[in-house]
Write an enzyme that holds these catalytic residues in place. Structure first.
Site, PDB file in Angstrom:
ATOM      1  N   TYR A  66       0.830  -1.225   0.000  1.00 33.67           N
ATOM      2  CA  TYR A  66       0.000   0.000   0.000  1.00 33.67           C
ATOM      3  C   TYR A  66       0.856   1.264   0.000  1.00 33.67           C
ATOM      4  O   TYR A  66       0.477   2.287  -0.581  1.00 33.67           O
ATOM      5  CB  TYR A  66      -0.995  -0.029   1.168  1.00 33.67           C
ATOM      6  CG  TYR A  66      -2.110  -1.000   0.865  1.00 33.67           C
ATOM      7  CD1 TYR A  66      -2.089  -2.305   1.362  1.00 33.67           C
ATOM      8  CD2 TYR A  66      -3.140  -0.645  -0.016  1.00 33.67           C
ATOM      9  CE1 TYR A  66      -3.072  -3.217   1.020  1.00 33.67           C
ATOM     10  CE2 TYR A  66      -4.129  -1.551  -0.363  1.00 33.67           C
ATOM     11  CZ  TYR A  66      -4.094  -2.842   0.148  1.00 33.67           C
ATOM     12  OH  TYR A  66      -5.048  -3.750  -0.221  1.00 33.67           O
ATOM     13  N   ARG A  69       1.573   1.985  -3.597  1.00 33.50           N
ATOM     14  CA  ARG A  69       0.394   2.535  -4.305  1.00 33.50           C
ATOM     15  C   ARG A  69       0.088   3.948  -3.836  1.00 33.50           C
ATOM     16  O   ARG A  69      -0.328   4.806  -4.616  1.00 33.50           O
ATOM     17  CB  ARG A  69      -0.806   1.603  -4.112  1.00 33.50           C
ATOM     18  CG  ARG A  69      -0.636   0.307  -4.890  1.00 33.50           C
ATOM     19  CD  ARG A  69      -1.725  -0.673  -4.586  1.00 33.50           C
ATOM     20  NE  ARG A  69      -3.033  -0.237  -5.072  1.00 33.50           N
ATOM     21  CZ  ARG A  69      -4.173  -0.831  -4.719  1.00 33.50           C
ATOM     22  NH1 ARG A  69      -4.142  -1.842  -3.861  1.00 33.50           N
ATOM     23  NH2 ARG A  69      -5.325  -0.422  -5.187  1.00 33.50           N
ATOM     24  N   ASN A 104     -12.885   2.149  -6.031  1.00 32.22           N
ATOM     25  CA  ASN A 104     -11.493   2.597  -6.076  1.00 32.22           C
ATOM     26  C   ASN A 104     -11.083   3.256  -4.766  1.00 32.22           C
ATOM     27  O   ASN A 104     -11.917   3.860  -4.077  1.00 32.22           O
ATOM     28  CB  ASN A 104     -11.291   3.585  -7.229  1.00 32.22           C
ATOM     29  CG  ASN A 104     -11.645   2.965  -8.579  1.00 32.22           C
ATOM     30  OD1 ASN A 104     -11.673   1.747  -8.710  1.00 32.22           O
ATOM     31  ND2 ASN A 104     -11.944   3.802  -9.560  1.00 32.22           N
ATOM     32  N   HIS A 121     -14.762   0.547  -0.786  1.00 34.79           N
ATOM     33  CA  HIS A 121     -13.612  -0.294  -0.445  1.00 34.79           C
ATOM     34  C   HIS A 121     -12.527   0.484   0.287  1.00 34.79           C
ATOM     35  O   HIS A 121     -11.393   0.018   0.390  1.00 34.79           O
ATOM     36  CB  HIS A 121     -13.021  -0.940  -1.712  1.00 34.79           C
ATOM     37  CG  HIS A 121     -13.923  -1.965  -2.308  1.00 34.79           C
ATOM     38  ND1 HIS A 121     -13.772  -2.438  -3.592  1.00 34.79           N
ATOM     39  CD2 HIS A 121     -15.005  -2.613  -1.809  1.00 34.79           C
ATOM     40  CE1 HIS A 121     -14.709  -3.343  -3.857  1.00 34.79           C
ATOM     41  NE2 HIS A 121     -15.480  -3.448  -2.793  1.00 34.79           N
ATOM     42  N   CYS A 148      -0.389   5.895  16.701  1.00 35.72           N
ATOM     43  CA  CYS A 148      -1.630   6.564  16.300  1.00 35.72           C
ATOM     44  C   CYS A 148      -1.609   7.993  16.815  1.00 35.72           C
ATOM     45  O   CYS A 148      -1.386   8.225  18.023  1.00 35.72           O
ATOM     46  CB  CYS A 148      -2.824   5.812  16.911  1.00 35.72           C
ATOM     47  SG  CYS A 148      -4.387   6.687  16.740  1.00 35.72           S
TER      48      CYS A 148
HETATM   49  C1  BV8 Z   1     -17.295  -9.319   1.536  1.00 37.62           C
HETATM   50  C2  BV8 Z   1      -9.120  -3.513  -1.707  1.00 37.62           C
HETATM   51  C3  BV8 Z   1     -18.414 -10.439   3.239  1.00 37.62           C
HETATM   52  C4  BV8 Z   1      -8.529  -2.216  -1.838  1.00 37.62           C
HETATM   53  C5  BV8 Z   1     -10.743  -4.759  -2.872  1.00 37.62           C
HETATM   54  C6  BV8 Z   1     -20.608 -13.117  -2.921  1.00 37.62           C
HETATM   55  C7  BV8 Z   1     -21.121 -12.213  -2.009  1.00 37.62           C
HETATM   56  C8  BV8 Z   1     -20.285 -11.549  -1.109  1.00 37.62           C
HETATM   57  C9  BV8 Z   1     -18.908 -11.800  -1.114  1.00 37.62           C
HETATM   58  C10 BV8 Z   1     -18.381 -12.688  -2.022  1.00 37.62           C
HETATM   59  C11 BV8 Z   1     -19.229 -13.356  -2.926  1.00 37.62           C
HETATM   60  N1  BV8 Z   1     -18.464 -14.159  -3.685  1.00 37.62           N
HETATM   61  C12 BV8 Z   1     -17.162 -14.030  -3.303  1.00 37.62           C
HETATM   62  C13 BV8 Z   1     -17.086 -13.152  -2.288  1.00 37.62           C
HETATM   63  C14 BV8 Z   1     -15.862 -12.772  -1.583  1.00 37.62           C
HETATM   64  C15 BV8 Z   1     -15.135 -11.593  -2.224  1.00 37.62           C
HETATM   65  C16 BV8 Z   1     -15.150 -11.624  -3.717  1.00 37.62           C
HETATM   66  O1  BV8 Z   1     -15.965 -10.961  -4.343  1.00 37.62           O
HETATM   67  N2  BV8 Z   1     -14.213 -12.354  -4.288  1.00 37.62           N
HETATM   68  C17 BV8 Z   1     -14.114 -12.397  -5.737  1.00 37.62           C
HETATM   69  C18 BV8 Z   1     -12.650 -12.339  -6.146  1.00 37.62           C
HETATM   70  C19 BV8 Z   1     -14.822 -13.634  -6.222  1.00 37.62           C
HETATM   71  N3  BV8 Z   1     -15.700 -10.346  -1.751  1.00 37.62           N
HETATM   72  C20 BV8 Z   1     -15.255  -9.846  -0.603  1.00 37.62           C
HETATM   73  O2  BV8 Z   1     -14.449 -10.419   0.097  1.00 37.62           O
HETATM   74  C21 BV8 Z   1     -15.831  -8.500  -0.147  1.00 37.62           C
HETATM   75  N4  BV8 Z   1     -16.226  -8.649   1.216  1.00 37.62           N
HETATM   76  O3  BV8 Z   1     -18.052  -9.752   0.728  1.00 37.62           O
HETATM   77  O4  BV8 Z   1     -17.414  -9.509   2.877  1.00 37.62           O
HETATM   78  C22 BV8 Z   1     -18.753 -10.220   4.623  1.00 37.62           C
HETATM   79  C23 BV8 Z   1     -20.059 -10.462   5.000  1.00 37.62           C
HETATM   80  C24 BV8 Z   1     -20.402 -10.261   6.301  1.00 37.62           C
HETATM   81  C25 BV8 Z   1     -19.452  -9.825   7.217  1.00 37.62           C
HETATM   82  C26 BV8 Z   1     -18.151  -9.585   6.817  1.00 37.62           C
HETATM   83  C27 BV8 Z   1     -17.777  -9.789   5.525  1.00 37.62           C
HETATM   84  C28 BV8 Z   1     -14.787  -7.389  -0.146  1.00 37.62           C
HETATM   85  C29 BV8 Z   1     -14.414  -7.005  -1.516  1.00 37.62           C
HETATM   86  C30 BV8 Z   1     -13.448  -5.810  -1.464  1.00 37.62           C
HETATM   87  C31 BV8 Z   1     -12.062  -6.321  -1.571  1.00 37.62           C
HETATM   88  N5  BV8 Z   1     -11.140  -5.209  -1.720  1.00 37.62           N
HETATM   89  N6  BV8 Z   1      -9.836  -3.831  -2.911  1.00 37.62           N
HETATM   90  C32 BV8 Z   1      -7.426  -2.262  -2.847  1.00 37.62           C
HETATM   91  O5  BV8 Z   1      -6.394  -2.893  -2.572  1.00 37.62           O
HETATM   92  O6  BV8 Z   1      -7.654  -1.637  -3.874  1.00 37.62           O
HETATM   93  S1  BV8 Z   1     -11.406  -5.357  -4.307  1.00 37.62           S
HETATM   94  C33 BV8 Z   1     -10.595  -4.782  -5.684  1.00 37.62           C
HETATM   95  O7  BV8 Z   1     -11.376  -5.275  -6.790  1.00 37.62           O
HETATM   96  C34 BV8 Z   1     -10.601  -3.288  -5.848  1.00 37.62           C
HETATM   97  O8  BV8 Z   1     -11.370  -2.607  -4.896  1.00 37.62           O
HETATM   98  C35 BV8 Z   1     -11.263  -3.129  -7.219  1.00 37.62           C
HETATM   99  O9  BV8 Z   1     -11.863  -1.919  -7.356  1.00 37.62           O
HETATM  100  C36 BV8 Z   1     -12.225  -4.223  -7.148  1.00 37.62           C
HETATM  101  C37 BV8 Z   1     -12.976  -4.581  -8.380  1.00 37.62           C
HETATM  102  O10 BV8 Z   1     -12.058  -4.603  -9.445  1.00 37.62           O
HETATM  103  P1  BV8 Z   1     -12.370  -3.609 -10.671  1.00 37.62           P
HETATM  104  O11 BV8 Z   1     -12.464  -2.231 -10.119  1.00 37.62           O
HETATM  105  O12 BV8 Z   1     -13.528  -4.134 -11.416  1.00 37.62           O
HETATM  106  O13 BV8 Z   1     -11.029  -3.705 -11.495  1.00 37.62           O
HETATM  107  P2  BV8 Z   1     -10.666  -4.825 -12.580  1.00 37.62           P
HETATM  108  O14 BV8 Z   1      -9.220  -4.678 -12.885  1.00 37.62           O
HETATM  109  O15 BV8 Z   1     -11.198  -6.147 -12.123  1.00 37.62           O
HETATM  110  O16 BV8 Z   1     -11.521  -4.398 -13.871  1.00 37.62           O
HETATM  111  C38 BV8 Z   1     -11.207  -3.187 -14.549  1.00 37.62           C
HETATM  112  C39 BV8 Z   1     -12.214  -3.050 -15.674  1.00 37.62           C
HETATM  113  O17 BV8 Z   1     -11.977  -1.796 -16.324  1.00 37.62           O
HETATM  114  C40 BV8 Z   1     -12.085  -4.126 -16.746  1.00 37.62           C
HETATM  115  O18 BV8 Z   1     -13.373  -4.592 -17.084  1.00 37.62           O
HETATM  116  C41 BV8 Z   1     -11.446  -3.392 -17.927  1.00 37.62           C
HETATM  117  O19 BV8 Z   1     -11.921  -3.886 -19.164  1.00 37.62           O
HETATM  118  C42 BV8 Z   1     -11.932  -1.986 -17.719  1.00 37.62           C
HETATM  119  N7  BV8 Z   1     -11.048  -0.948 -18.282  1.00 37.62           N
HETATM  120  C43 BV8 Z   1      -9.685  -0.990 -18.400  1.00 37.62           C
HETATM  121  N8  BV8 Z   1      -9.257   0.171 -18.965  1.00 37.62           N
HETATM  122  C44 BV8 Z   1     -10.361   0.934 -19.178  1.00 37.62           C
HETATM  123  C45 BV8 Z   1     -11.495   0.235 -18.743  1.00 37.62           C
HETATM  124  N9  BV8 Z   1     -12.742   0.725 -18.837  1.00 37.62           N
HETATM  125  C46 BV8 Z   1     -12.878   1.963 -19.370  1.00 37.62           C
HETATM  126  N10 BV8 Z   1     -11.833   2.700 -19.799  1.00 37.62           N
HETATM  127  C47 BV8 Z   1     -10.576   2.227 -19.727  1.00 37.62           C
HETATM  128  N11 BV8 Z   1      -9.546   2.984 -20.180  1.00 37.62           N
END
Ligand code: BV8
Length: 246
Positions: A66, A69, A104, A121, A148
């Site tokens: 971090y 970043r 983001n 997030h 802190c």
């Molecule tokens: C939670 C940290 C539960 C900060 C991030 C179902 C329901 C609930 C949870 C889950 C579920 N299934 C699975 C889960 C668990 C998990 C999850 O989703 N896993 C995935 C991998 C399957 N989810 C979690 O753990 C979440 N927590 O659900 O808690 C809970 C319930 C009760 C009590 C307690 C807990 C937490 C999720 C957050 C994790 N933290 N980030 C950091 O380090 O940044 S996630 C990370 O992914 C970032 O935040 C990021 O923003 C996010 C999503 O990614 P995208 O933003 O979509 O980025 P990506 O690269 O994937 O895509 C970019 C897109 O842009 C592409 O499509 C590309 O084509 C496009 N693009 C590229 N260039 C351009 C463009 N578009 C336009 N113009 C361009 N020029």
């Protein structure tokens, strides 16, 4: 074949608009996405840097991830792009509420002028104290031994970022806004990460129109009423112009 304009989905003046953004909206500002070929997850594993277990196991490594970043975001070459600015203009000029929900952790929406904004997030320029729960502005490197500023205790500061397995922020406020939306817009997200990736299904179930503005079709693209594919800095300003034309 879906039509690409707004005919049939244009919200009425006064209806709220909810916009979800992901890493793709910041790509043209010089910040990496996560799942593109050269993305962050191609260089480091989620399990090593983006879970609480990773932080407990190796805080030095997570802080380094971090810190790098945070320094990158401080680089003066990283500026809001035309897509961020278009969303700030939409909030200013749309005759109704506009809420941006961003996945983001950068501050480019704020710097572009968006005010009604939720960082579901977390934020790279904030830290949280595990001892006193303070959330504080922070722009320097962070390490485990730092104290802190509020409670003066050490070994408690962490990035104010939601890791995998942790509950995203302000979910109640987000679901309330989705429930009242006249239009849902998804920009620059691959639709891989939940619960954000599930918003479009909620929207669809309540019969609200939705549009995806993304470089390429996302995982959930078939769930959207409309989709316009192209770079955010081009498709988002054009979309906002079209919405505001009346
Ligand atoms: C939670 C940290 C539960 C900060 C991030 C179902 C329901 C609930 C949870 C889950 C579920 N299934 C699975 C889960 C668990 C998990 C999850 O989703 N896993 C995935 C991998 C399957 N989810 C979690 O753990 C979440 N927590 O659900 O808690 C809970 C319930 C009760 C009590 C307690 C807990 C937490 C999720 C957050 C994790 N933290 N980030 C950091 O380090 O940044 S996630 C990370 O992914 C970032 O935040 C990021 O923003 C996010 C999503 O990614 P995208 O933003 O979509 O980025 P990506 O690269 O994937 O895509 C970019 C897109 O842009 C592409 O499509 C590309 O084509 C496009 N693009 C590229 N260039 C351009 C463009 N578009 C336009 N113009 C361009 N020029």
């Amino acid at each position: 074949m879906r039509s690409s304009g707004l005919d049939g989905i244009r919200p009425e003046p006064g209806q709220p608009i909810v916009v979800l953004t992901g890493a793709g909206i910041s790509k043209e500002s010089g910040l990496d996405t996560f799942r593109d070929a050269d993305g962050i997850w191609s260089k480091v594993r989620i399990e090593d840097v983006a879970t609480y277990e990773a932080f407990a196991h190796d805080p030095r490594r997570v802080h380094a991830f971090y810190n790098e970043r945070r320094r990158g975001l401080l680089n003066p070459t990283v500026q809001p792009n035309a897509a961020h600015r278009a969303l700030a203009r939409l909030e200013r000029d749309w005759p109704g509420q506009v809420l941006v929900v961003t996945q983001n952790i950068d501050d480019l929406h704020e710097r572009a002028g968006s005010k009604n904004l939720i960082h579901m997030h977390g934020e790279l320029f904030k830290v949280a104290c595990e001892h006193c729960r303070a959330v504080l502005e922070w722009r320097e490197d962070l390490s485990r031994d730092m104290r802190c500023p509020d409670c003066s205790r050490a070994a408690g500061l962490r990035p104010h970022v939601v890791w995998f397995g942790e509950m995203p922020l302000e979910m109640e406020r987000i679901y309330q806004a989705l429930g009242a939306a006249g239009l849902f817009v998804s920009i620059g997200t691959s639709g891989n990460v939940y619960p954000a990736a599930g918003f479009v299904s909620e929207i669809r179930a309540q019969g609200t129109p939705s549009i995806e503005l993304n470089l390429e079709p996302s995982e959930g693209t078939s769930l959207f009423t409309r989709a316009i594919h192209g770079p955010a800095s081009q498709v988002v300003p054009a979309f906002v112009d079209n919405l505001l034309v009346r």
